[in-house]
Every structure is written in structure tokens, then in C-alpha cells.
Design a protein around this motif. Structure first.
Motif, PDB file in Angstrom:
ATOM      1  N   ALA A  27       1.076  -1.267   0.116  1.00  0.00           N
ATOM      2  CA  ALA A  27      -0.274   0.159  -0.348  1.00  0.00           C
ATOM      3  C   ALA A  27       0.804   1.278   0.009  1.00  0.00           C
ATOM      4  O   ALA A  27       0.440   2.361  -0.585  1.00  0.00           O
ATOM      5  N   GLN A  28       1.763   1.174   0.301  1.00  0.00           N
ATOM      6  CA  GLN A  28       2.668   2.310   0.084  1.00  0.00           C
ATOM      7  C   GLN A  28       2.223   3.399   1.168  1.00  0.00           C
ATOM      8  O   GLN A  28       2.395   4.862   1.255  1.00  0.00           O
ATOM      9  N   MET A  29       1.702   2.836   3.184  1.00  0.00           N
ATOM     10  CA  MET A  29       0.956   3.766   3.752  1.00  0.00           C
ATOM     11  C   MET A  29       0.892   3.116   4.506  1.00  0.00           C
ATOM     12  O   MET A  29       1.115   2.115   4.521  1.00  0.00           O
ATOM     13  N   ILE A  30       0.552   3.525   5.371  1.00  0.00           N
ATOM     14  CA  ILE A  30      -0.186   3.332   7.186  1.00  0.00           C
ATOM     15  C   ILE A  30      -1.714   3.024   6.696  1.00  0.00           C
ATOM     16  O   ILE A  30      -2.620   4.363   6.424  1.00  0.00           O
ATOM     17  N   PRO A  31      -2.394   2.117   6.237  1.00  0.00           N
ATOM     18  CA  PRO A  31      -3.040   1.841   6.177  1.00  0.00           C
ATOM     19  C   PRO A  31      -4.847   2.423   7.146  1.00  0.00           C
ATOM     20  O   PRO A  31      -4.098   1.729   8.532  1.00  0.00           O
ATOM     21  N   LYS A  32      -5.954   2.593   6.806  1.00  0.00           N
ATOM     22  CA  LYS A  32      -6.929   2.764   8.435  1.00  0.00           C
ATOM     23  C   LYS A  32      -8.131   2.025   8.556  1.00  0.00           C
ATOM     24  O   LYS A  32      -7.383   1.127   7.928  1.00  0.00           O
ATOM     25  N   ILE A  33      -8.355   1.911   9.591  1.00  0.00           N
ATOM     26  CA  ILE A  33      -9.615   0.891  10.268  1.00  0.00           C
ATOM     27  C   ILE A  33     -10.528   0.813   8.635  1.00  0.00           C
ATOM     28  O   ILE A  33     -11.319   1.875   8.622  1.00  0.00           O
ATOM     29  N   GLY A  34     -10.659   0.004   7.789  1.00  0.00           N
ATOM     30  CA  GLY A  34     -11.463  -0.366   7.207  1.00  0.00           C
ATOM     31  C   GLY A  34     -11.528   0.063   5.302  1.00  0.00           C
ATOM     32  O   GLY A  34     -11.741  -0.925   4.492  1.00  0.00           O
ATOM     33  N   GLN A  35     -10.382  -0.080   5.823  1.00  0.00           N
ATOM     34  CA  GLN A  35      -8.874   0.171   4.018  1.00  0.00           C
ATOM     35  C   GLN A  35      -9.410  -0.959   3.563  1.00  0.00           C
ATOM     36  O   GLN A  35      -9.098  -1.900   4.213  1.00  0.00           O
ATOM     37  N   VAL A  36      -9.888  -0.918   2.436  1.00  0.00           N
ATOM     38  CA  VAL A  36      -9.633  -2.595   1.489  1.00  0.00           C
ATOM     39  C   VAL A  36      -8.175  -2.559   0.456  1.00  0.00           C
ATOM     40  O   VAL A  36      -8.036  -1.706  -0.233  1.00  0.00           O
ATOM     41  N   PHE A  37      -7.338  -3.598   0.246  1.00  0.00           N
ATOM     42  CA  PHE A  37      -6.164  -3.541  -0.741  1.00  0.00           C
ATOM     43  C   PHE A  37      -6.970  -4.916  -1.284  1.00  0.00           C
ATOM     44  O   PHE A  37      -6.735  -5.541  -0.706  1.00  0.00           O
ATOM     45  N   SER A  38      -6.324  -5.118  -2.587  1.00  0.00           N
ATOM     46  CA  SER A  38      -6.757  -5.831  -3.198  1.00  0.00           C
ATOM     47  C   SER A  38      -5.088  -6.605  -4.305  1.00  0.00           C
ATOM     48  O   SER A  38      -4.950  -5.330  -4.865  1.00  0.00           O
ATOM     49  N   PHE A  39      -4.493  -7.966  -3.050  1.00  0.00           N
ATOM     50  CA  PHE A  39      -3.034  -7.355  -4.362  1.00  0.00           C
ATOM     51  C   PHE A  39      -2.486  -8.830  -4.139  1.00  0.00           C
ATOM     52  O   PHE A  39      -3.063  -9.483  -2.914  1.00  0.00           O
ATOM     53  N   HIS A  40      -1.883  -9.277  -5.482  1.00  0.00           N
ATOM     54  CA  HIS A  40      -1.748 -11.540  -4.781  1.00  0.00           C
ATOM     55  C   HIS A  40      -2.550 -12.108  -5.021  1.00  0.00           C
ATOM     56  O   HIS A  40      -2.948 -12.708  -5.081  1.00  0.00           O
ATOM     57  N   GLY A  41      -4.068 -11.435  -5.686  1.00  0.00           N
ATOM     58  CA  GLY A  41      -4.879 -12.546  -5.567  1.00  0.00           C
ATOM     59  C   GLY A  41      -5.895 -12.438  -3.777  1.00  0.00           C
ATOM     60  O   GLY A  41      -6.540 -13.528  -3.904  1.00  0.00           O
ATOM     61  N   PHE A  42      -5.722 -11.523  -3.402  1.00  0.00           N
ATOM     62  CA  PHE A  42      -5.535 -11.783  -1.913  1.00  0.00           C
ATOM     63  C   PHE A  42      -7.002 -10.553  -2.281  1.00  0.00           C
ATOM     64  O   PHE A  42      -6.123  -9.426  -2.555  1.00  0.00           O
ATOM     65  N   ARG A  43      -7.577 -10.093  -1.314  1.00  0.00           N
ATOM     66  CA  ARG A  43      -8.226  -9.751  -0.362  1.00  0.00           C
ATOM     67  C   ARG A  43      -8.064  -9.192   0.773  1.00  0.00           C
ATOM     68  O   ARG A  43      -8.302 -10.022   1.497  1.00  0.00           O
ATOM     69  N   PHE A  44      -7.346  -7.856   1.297  1.00  0.00           N
ATOM     70  CA  PHE A  44      -6.998  -7.215   2.999  1.00  0.00           C
ATOM     71  C   PHE A  44      -7.656  -6.159   2.851  1.00  0.00           C
ATOM     72  O   PHE A  44      -7.858  -4.726   2.325  1.00  0.00           O
ATOM     73  N   GLU A  45      -8.891  -6.424   4.406  1.00  0.00           N
ATOM     74  CA  GLU A  45      -9.143  -4.958   4.844  1.00  0.00           C
ATOM     75  C   GLU A  45      -8.409  -5.505   6.169  1.00  0.00           C
ATOM     76  O   GLU A  45      -7.874  -6.204   7.426  1.00  0.00           O
ATOM     77  N   ILE A  46      -8.573  -4.171   6.979  1.00  0.00           N
ATOM     78  CA  ILE A  46      -7.782  -3.555   8.147  1.00  0.00           C
ATOM     79  C   ILE A  46      -8.715  -3.836   8.896  1.00  0.00           C
ATOM     80  O   ILE A  46      -9.679  -2.810   8.824  1.00  0.00           O
ATOM     81  N   ALA A  47      -8.950  -4.528   9.668  1.00  0.00           N
ATOM     82  CA  ALA A  47      -9.531  -4.497  11.199  1.00  0.00           C
ATOM     83  C   ALA A  47      -9.417  -3.958  12.207  1.00  0.00           C
ATOM     84  O   ALA A  47      -9.995  -4.236  13.250  1.00  0.00           O
ATOM     85  N   GLY A  48      -7.958  -4.184  12.333  1.00  0.00           N
ATOM     86  CA  GLY A  48      -7.505  -3.040  13.807  1.00  0.00           C
ATOM     87  C   GLY A  48      -6.486  -2.156  13.651  1.00  0.00           C
ATOM     88  O   GLY A  48      -5.361  -3.225  12.775  1.00  0.00           O
ATOM     89  N   ARG A  49      -6.419  -1.217  14.481  1.00  0.00           N
ATOM     90  CA  ARG A  49      -4.403  -0.270  14.436  1.00  0.00           C
ATOM     91  C   ARG A  49      -4.704  -0.130  15.516  1.00  0.00           C
ATOM     92  O   ARG A  49      -5.090   0.372  16.367  1.00  0.00           O
ATOM     93  N   ASP A  50      -3.295   0.057  15.884  1.00  0.00           N
ATOM     94  CA  ASP A  50      -2.519   0.658  17.464  1.00  0.00           C
ATOM     95  C   ASP A  50      -1.869   1.320  16.845  1.00  0.00           C
ATOM     96  O   ASP A  50      -0.576   0.864  16.967  1.00  0.00           O
ATOM     97  N   GLN A  51      -2.374   2.724  16.773  1.00  0.00           N
ATOM     98  CA  GLN A  51      -0.961   3.612  16.559  1.00  0.00           C
ATOM     99  C   GLN A  51      -1.002   3.766  14.834  1.00  0.00           C
ATOM    100  O   GLN A  51      -1.520   3.480  13.968  1.00  0.00           O
ATOM    101  N   ASN A  52       0.745   3.653  15.240  1.00  0.00           N
ATOM    102  CA  ASN A  52       1.049   3.023  13.570  1.00  0.00           C
ATOM    103  C   ASN A  52       1.402   1.137  13.211  1.00  0.00           C
ATOM    104  O   ASN A  52       1.114   1.839  12.273  1.00  0.00           O
ATOM    105  N   ARG A  53       0.987   0.770  14.352  1.00  0.00           N
ATOM    106  CA  ARG A  53       0.546  -0.646  14.460  1.00  0.00           C
ATOM    107  C   ARG A  53      -0.374  -1.138  13.501  1.00  0.00           C
ATOM    108  O   ARG A  53      -1.717  -1.124  13.967  1.00  0.00           O
TER     109      ARG A  53
END
Length: 438
Positions: A403-429
Motif C-alpha cells: 500500500a506504501q502507506m499506513i492504512p486506516k481501519i476499514g480500508q481494503v486492498f487487493s493484491f497477489h490474488g487476495f483481498r485485505f481489509e484492515i480490521a484493527g490498528r494500534d497507533q501505526n501498527r
């Protein structure tokens, strides 16, 4: 075209000798073709086992296959010589018997004879009994290799020069790497054919991969390390040690980067018992506890150490725990013998361990809920995925890299044949993700 009767009448003694020579040459060609297939298809592991049991032929076959290029060169040279000679004799014979049409007829007949009796038949037999055939032909083929050695050497030099002229690079794969790749390929193939269970495959491949993986890939990051402040009160130190699920804890002085030793809970318990039950003992005697007196020396390792080397060093030192530092000596994390063993046998848990990082099972949308700190390798092994681990060690690291960024909760990305949804974040982790295949 001459009649069959007229042709038979024209066959004299020299013609019969020519026919006999053609069939002898076809037999030699069949021997060369079968030998090439047997020696190249034979398993070096099985040949080695046969040699250990006293088979001299298997030992010779092993020696021949150590230089495959020289072996193939000699066999191909001999095979081409007899094939060309047989074709020349057949052309001469058929031209004498059938006139101008003999050339085409000789080409057809020799193609069929060579294909059936000098190629397909011997190679089929050799590939079904490769180790036995390799042992049987090893003696004459070794003599052939010795006789043709000067010619083969000249051919090799010529071929390499031509390849270099066209920019081709002649690189030899390291024998250890070649052997490892062969074994890994055989294990993966056996699993795909149903001969290996998934767990067996993972354990075997995990053991093979240790030398290609480094400590930094599996270490516990410094942000997750539980450490004890040497300046804390004895009561607090005892309380923290009892509350921890670990038996070994680093001790720091002044700042967390300055590790001065390792405390083992058994050593701490013995010292507390001595103070409480000894002379002038009692509950207040714990205040006399000096944590640095019972601390063990800290063991530091570079983050680039291969896992197989680190495991051997653990065994040599009879140690289970090491602190990982970078090239500047800064603390990066810690690694234990158990961490390395888990790369082979999978997750090892006990009654003090928390829930596993990788949560199995799907939600109603088909997503797997995965801890951000879970390693890509563990996720791939559990779910039979093939996410790349070249640029990142963890699932969270892979998402951030792509993503070349620190995603926010709820953001969705698709790469390498998979769908990634950010479900939890603690500061920058990134702490939790929902992942599913597309």
C-alpha cells in the motif's frame, strides 16, 4: 521399381554383411540410448544406498553422474557415430538394390528402425528400471567416457565459447542448493500425489528451509519483549516475574536498550526462598533481594544469523534464549530455541500461551481473521496460500509494503490474488486483518 524377387536375387554376400552391420549398429545405438536414460534418470540417493550395500556398478554409476556434461557428451558422440554409420550403410545398400529411389526408402526404413528399436524401446526399459540399468551399463560407459574424453573436452570448450559469444552465462548450481531443491521438489510432488500428509510435508520442508532463513524473520520484536527494570523494587520484580508467561526475562539498567542480564524465574524463586526461610528470614526479607546477583549473562546474536546455525549454537551452548541485535548493536528482538523448532513442527503451545495468532475458520463473508504480527510463512502453511515473503516477514508488513502507506481501519486492498481489509490498528501498527482469496 524392381520386383521383390529381383531384389532378393541381387543380394549377395557383401549385402548380407551390410545388413548384419546395420543391425549390429542399431543394437549399439539402443545400448547408448538406454544407457543415457538410465544414468540420467537414476536416483543418486538410491544408487548411493545400493553402493553402501556393496554394489560396484552403483558406485561406478555414481562416479559417472558427478559430471553429467561429460557423460552426456560421450554417450551422444558414440550414439551419433553409430546412427550416422548405420544410415550411410543403409543408403548405400538400398541405392544398390533399388536405384535412385533407394535414398528415400533407406530414410524411411532407418527412421522407423532407429525410432522403435534404438530410441523408444531401450529408453522405455531404462526409465522403468533406471537404477538397475545404470549399474549394469556403468562399466562399458565408463570406458567410453575415458576413450572419448579428448574429443568431448574439445566439444565442451567449443560449445561454451559459442554460448558466451551469444551472451549465455554458464553457471553451475551449488551442489548443496541443487540437492536441497531436488529433495524439496520430491517432497512437494509426493504431497500433491497423496503420499505425504500436509503436516509431514510442512515439517520436512521447514527443516530444509532453516539454512535459507535468518533470525530476524522469526524473532519476537523488541516492542513485544517483556523486560525488567533493575532499579524496580524487589517486590515489583517478583510480582512482574510471577505475572509473566515467560520463564526468562531480560533485565535493563537506566534504559530499555541497555540489557545487563537475563533472569530465570527458577533462580528468582530459589533466591526468594533462601531469603524468606533463611536466618533473619520473613516476608520483609524480600527487600534484600538484589536482582543483578542472580542474573545470568545475556547472549547476543546478529539478526542476519541463519536459523540452522543459530539452532546449532543453541545446542552447543545448551541455551534456549538469545537477544537479537543489528549491525550497530541496537536491540531488535529476541529469539528462542522454541521459535526455531516451531518453524519445523508448527506452533508449540502450553497452558501459559495465549491464543494463537492465526485464527482458523471463516466469517460469513469468507474472510480469515489474522493477527497483523503473524508471519507470512505461518499463514501460507496454515491456509495453503502462496503470499510472497521477499519484502516483508509479517502480514501487516506485506500490506504496508504494497500500500506504501499506513492504512486506516476499514480500508481494503487487493493484491497477489487476495483481498485485505484492515480490521484493527494500534497507533501505526496494524493489529488485525480480514483476508480472503479473490
Amino acid at each position: 521399381m524392381k520386383t521383390v524377387y529381383a531384389v532378393i536375387e541381387n543380394i549377395d554376400t557383401s549385402s548380407w554383411l551390410t545388413i548384419l552391420a546395420i543391425f549390429v549398429l542399431l543394437g549399439i545405438s539402443a545400448f547408448f540410448s538406454g544407457s543415457e536414460t538410465a544414468l540420467t534418470a537414476a536416483s543418486r540417493g538410491k544408487l548411493h544406498s545400493m553402493a553402501d550395500k556393496g554394489s560396484r556398478g552403483a558406485k561406478r554409476a555414481l562416479a559417472l553422474t558427478e559430471d553429467t556434461e561429460r557423460l552426456i557428451g560421450a554417450v551422444l558422440l558414440g550414439n551419433n557415430l553409430v546412427n550416422i554409420l548405420a544410415a550411410a550403410l543403409a543408403t548405400s545398400l538400398f541405392t544398390r538394390l533399388f536405384g535412385d529411389s533407394g535414398v528415400a526408402l533407406a530414410t524411411l526404413v532407418m527412421t522407423l528402425l532407429v525410432l522403435i528399436f534404438a530410441e523408444v524401446l531401450p529408453k522405455t526399459y531404462a526409465i522403468t528400471n533406471s537404477e538397475g540399468a545404470a549399474s549394469f551399463v556403468s562399466a562399458p560407459i565408463r570406458a567410453l567416457v575415458i576413450i572419448f574424453a579428448p574429443i568431448v573436452a574439445t566439444v565442451r570448450i567449443t560449445v561454451r565459447a559459442i554460448l558466451r559469444l551469444f551472451g549465455a552465462k554458464m553457471t553451475n548450481l551449488d551442489e548443496d542448493d541443487a540437492a536441497q531443491q531436488e529433495i524439496a521438489g520430491a517432497i512437494a510432488l509426493s504431497h500433491s500425489e497423496g503420499n505425504f500428509e500436509k503436516d509431514d510435508r510442512d515439517r520436512l520442508l521447514g527443516a530444509l528451509d532453516l539454512k535459507d532463513r535468518e533470525v530476524e524473520e522469526i524473532m519476537l520484536h523488541r516492542s513485544d519483549i517483556e523486560i525488567i527494570d533493575a532499579a524496580a523494587s524487589p517486590q515489583d520484580i517478583v510480582t512482574q516475574s510471577l505475572a509473566s508467561r515467560y520463564t526468562r526475562l531480560p533485565i535493563f539498567k537506566d534504559e530499555p536498550e541497555n540489557i545487563i542480564g537475563i533472569i530465570h524465574t527458577k533462580d528468582l524463586l530459589r533466591e526468594v526462598d533462601k531469603l524468606v526461610r533463611g536466618e533473619d528470614g520473613g516476608p520483609d526479607a524480600i527487600d534484600r533481594l538484589n536482582i543483578t546477583d542472580i542474573a545470568r549473562e545475556a547472549y547476543f546474536v546478529p539478526e542476519t544469523t541463519p536459523l540452522d546455525d543459530q539452532m546449532r549454537e543453541f545446542l552447543r551452548r545448551k541455551a534456549h534464549f538469545a537477544l537479537v541485535v543489528d549491525e550497530y548493536g541496537d536491540l531488535q528482538g529476541l529469539i528462542t530455541l522454541e521459535d526455531i523448532l516451531e518453524e519445523i513442527v508448527g506452533e508449540i503451545t502450553d497452558e501459559h500461551d495465549e491464543d494463537a495468532e492465526i485464527l482458523d475458520g471463516k466469517d460469513t463473508s469468507g474472510n480469515f481473521k489474522i493477527d497483523g504480527s503473524a508471519t507470512i510463512r505461518d499463514v501460507n502453511r496454515m491456509h495453503e496460500w502462496n503470499l510472497p515473503d521477499d519484502e516483508a516477514n509479517t502480514i501487516a508488513g506485506l500490506v504496508i509494503h504494497e500500500a506504501q502507506m499506513i492504512p486506516k481501519i476499514g480500508q481494503v486492498f487487493s493484491f497477489h490474488g487476495f483481498r485485505f481489509e484492515i480490521a484493527g490498528r494500534d497507533q501505526n501498527r496494524i493489529t488485525k486483518l480480514k483476508v480472503r482469496t479473490l
